[in-house]
Write a protein that holds these residues in place. Structure first.
Motif, short mmCIF file in Angstrom:
data_model
loop_
_atom_site.label_atom_id
_atom_site.label_comp_id
_atom_site.label_asym_id
_atom_site.label_seq_id
_atom_site.Cartn_x
_atom_site.Cartn_y
_atom_site.Cartn_z
N LEU A 321 0.81 -1.22 0.00
CA LEU A 321 0.00 0.00 0.00
C LEU A 321 0.84 1.27 0.00
N THR A 322 1.98 1.25 0.66
CA THR A 322 2.80 2.45 0.76
C THR A 322 3.37 2.82 -0.61
N PHE A 323 3.81 4.07 -0.75
CA PHE A 323 4.24 4.52 -2.07
C PHE A 323 5.54 3.86 -2.51
N LYS A 324 6.29 3.30 -1.55
CA LYS A 324 7.51 2.56 -1.85
C LYS A 324 7.79 1.64 -0.68
N PRO A 325 8.71 0.66 -0.83
CA PRO A 325 9.02 -0.23 0.29
C PRO A 325 9.81 0.49 1.39
N ASN A 326 9.87 -0.16 2.55
CA ASN A 326 10.68 0.30 3.70
C ASN A 326 10.24 1.66 4.23
N THR A 327 8.95 1.93 4.16
CA THR A 327 8.39 3.13 4.76
C THR A 327 6.94 2.83 5.11
N ASP A 328 6.37 3.64 5.99
CA ASP A 328 4.94 3.53 6.27
C ASP A 328 4.18 4.72 5.69
N ASP A 329 4.80 5.41 4.76
CA ASP A 329 4.26 6.64 4.19
C ASP A 329 3.21 6.34 3.11
N MET A 330 2.02 6.85 3.30
CA MET A 330 0.93 6.65 2.34
C MET A 330 0.64 7.91 1.51
N ARG A 331 1.45 8.95 1.67
CA ARG A 331 1.13 10.20 0.98
C ARG A 331 1.20 10.03 -0.54
N ASP A 332 0.09 10.29 -1.21
CA ASP A 332 -0.02 10.21 -2.67
C ASP A 332 0.41 8.85 -3.21
N ALA A 333 0.25 7.81 -2.43
CA ALA A 333 0.63 6.47 -2.89
C ALA A 333 -0.26 6.05 -4.06
N PRO A 334 0.32 5.44 -5.11
CA PRO A 334 -0.50 4.96 -6.23
C PRO A 334 -1.62 4.02 -5.80
N SER A 335 -1.40 3.28 -4.72
CA SER A 335 -2.42 2.32 -4.26
C SER A 335 -3.75 3.01 -3.98
N ILE A 336 -3.72 4.26 -3.56
CA ILE A 336 -4.96 4.96 -3.21
C ILE A 336 -5.87 5.07 -4.42
N ASP A 337 -5.34 5.58 -5.53
CA ASP A 337 -6.15 5.75 -6.74
C ASP A 337 -6.52 4.41 -7.35
N ILE A 338 -5.60 3.44 -7.29
CA ILE A 338 -5.89 2.13 -7.86
C ILE A 338 -7.05 1.47 -7.11
N ILE A 339 -6.98 1.49 -5.79
CA ILE A 339 -8.03 0.86 -4.99
C ILE A 339 -9.36 1.58 -5.15
N ARG A 340 -9.33 2.90 -5.16
CA ARG A 340 -10.59 3.64 -5.35
C ARG A 340 -11.21 3.33 -6.70
N GLY A 341 -10.37 3.17 -7.73
CA GLY A 341 -10.88 2.80 -9.04
C GLY A 341 -11.55 1.43 -9.03
N LEU A 342 -10.97 0.48 -8.30
CA LEU A 342 -11.55 -0.85 -8.19
C LEU A 342 -12.85 -0.82 -7.39
#
Length: 447
Positions: A321-342
């Motif tokens: 879910l995070t925008f890249k590995p080794n972080t807990d940062d969700m800011r503007d992560a691609p997963s947000i738009d992908i999941i909302r689209g689904l």
């Protein structure tokens, strides 16, 4: 040296801890008392490999303390770093400098003797001039030199980046600050880190230019990947072929679902606004932003296509879910738009991320969470790999397939080889590969 680090967020905390590890006496200051109390207990508010251990060691050594008293820290400091947030301003996209300006006023009321004030936050060109003017207006007797020292830390590798930097950029207008900044970074001389002194405005622009260039590089290879799918070429081999050219280099040439995070989205947008304000439009950067925004949403359509054109009522498992590995940062992560689209297409989404699920709960509604990759696969009609965490790189494919309702695997990071996935019975879809997938019968024919 006695250093005050104002702001105990990602940049401030990492920078302050690393400076303490160099032997400096550092006070990390934040106006969030809850955060300060947690740090004093050894609780780290962000996930960054190795950070917790460094905090513990330097607190124990007496070189690192946490405080919410900016006035006391500023009075005692020889150098004050300003590392507060500069988010995109709602409505126009400009960098919001309210926190930087507020800290400048607080510093003015407290400094004693010659003090170097360093803007570590990413700020538009000319912000150092504003900070100097604010301090001078608030306290005409203050003897300060305002310096720009932008950060170039990658989340997930921030400590390594700080201790072995490609370059250290220092922008100054007062030559007295040169010796001070040399002393701050003196421990890095053993690694021969290039310390680059420039004018203050030049240093401010270097940060934006660097991030914009990397964002364009990511977007370029993503567009090349789309062309590869149409023409039968392989994006990974194209990337390697151009990356071996020393003028181009191999980094940031990995096709994927688009960039996200705390820096690229807001910094590219801020650079566009800076260009507009100075009647020097950033056309390439404007286009990069538009392409990247469209791409993230398009990735959900790729998943729908892999599922036969319909996902209503189907269960889609998401890995990362995070925008890249080794972080807990969700800011503007691609997963947000992908999941909302689904979700908009009627899918049920179950997700797992090694570090980002707590943060994800506050930005993505309507999905379920699992405790492992294999739990995500239970009964899934498709799996989507969005973030390339190490634990997703060697999954037990037989176990994965056995758990799934339908063995569809959409790999948005090209972690797996198409032939391998096909041999294991998956309908596999990657990025930038001919036709986007390889089926089992094609793999057998190739053998």
């Amino acid at each position: 040296m006695k250093i005050a680090m104002v702001g105990a967020g990602y940049v401030g905390l990492v920078t302050g801890v690393c400076l303490a590890d160099f032997g400096h006496d550092v006070v990390c200051v934040d106006n969030d008392r809850t955060k300060i109390e947690a740090l004093r207990r050894g609780e780290i508010p962000i996930y960054e490999p190795g950070l917790a251990e460094l905090v513990k060691a330097n607190v124990a050594a007496g070189r690192l303390v946490f405080s919410d008293d900016l006035a006391a820290a500023a009075r005692a400091a020889e150098v004050i770093f300003v590392a507060v947030g500069t988010p995109s301003r709602r409505g126009d996209g400009h960098a919001d400098l309210r926190y930087v300006h507020a800290v400048a006023r607080d510093i003015a009321a407290s400094v004693e003797g010659f003090t170097v004030v360093v803007t570590k936050s990413t700020v538009p060109v000319g912000t150092g001039d504003e900070v100097a003017a604010i301090i001078a207006a608030a306290n005409p007797e203050a003897d300060v030199a305002v310096v720009s020292n932008p950060e170039f830390l990658r989340e997930g590798a921030a400590i390594e980046d700080f201790k072995r930097p490609d370059r250290i950029v220092v922008g100054l207008e007062d030559e007295r600050a040169r010796a001070v900044m040399n002393e701050v970074y003196r421990p890095l001389y053993l690694n021969q880190a290039p310390l680059m002194f420039t004018g203050r405005r030049t240093a401010e622009l270097i940060k934006y230019a660097a991030n914009a260039f990397l964002a364009m590089k990511v977007t370029f290879i993503n567009e090349i990947a789309d062309l590869c799918e149409r023409t039968g070429a392989d994006a990974q081999q194209v990337a390697r072929g151009i990356g071996l050219d020393k003028r181009i280099g191999p980094k940031f040439l990995h096709a994927g679902p688009g960039f996200g995070g705390s820096c690229f989205p807001k910094d590219t947008l801020a650079l566009v606004k800076i260009g507009q304000d100075n009647e020097s439009p950033m056309r390439l950067v404007e286009t990069t932003i538009a392409i990247n925004d469209q791409r993230k949403r398009a990735m959900s359509r790729r998943v729908v296509a892999a599922c036969g054109g319909e996902v209503r009522g189907k269960t889609i498992g998401v890995l990362g879910l995070t925008f890249k590995p080794n972080t807990d940062d969700m800011r503007d992560a691609p997963s947000i738009d992908i999941i909302r689209g689904l979700l908009d297409r009627g899918a049920q989404v179950v997700a797992y991320d090694p570090q980002g699920m707590d943060a994800a709960r506050s930005v993505i509604e309507g999905i379920a969470y699992a405790e492992s990759a294999y739990a995500v696969a239970e009964g899934a009609d498709a799996l989507v790999l969005i973030t390339e965490w190490n634990e997703f790189r060697s999954l037990d494919l037989d176990r994965l397939k056995a758990a799934m309702q339908v063995p569809v695997f959409v790999d948005l990071r090209n972690v797996y080889r198409p032939e391998e996935m096909a041999r294991n019975g998956f309908h596999y879809v990657g990025i930038g590969r001919p036709a986007g997938s390889v089926r089992a019968d094609q793999a057998e024919a190739a053998e």
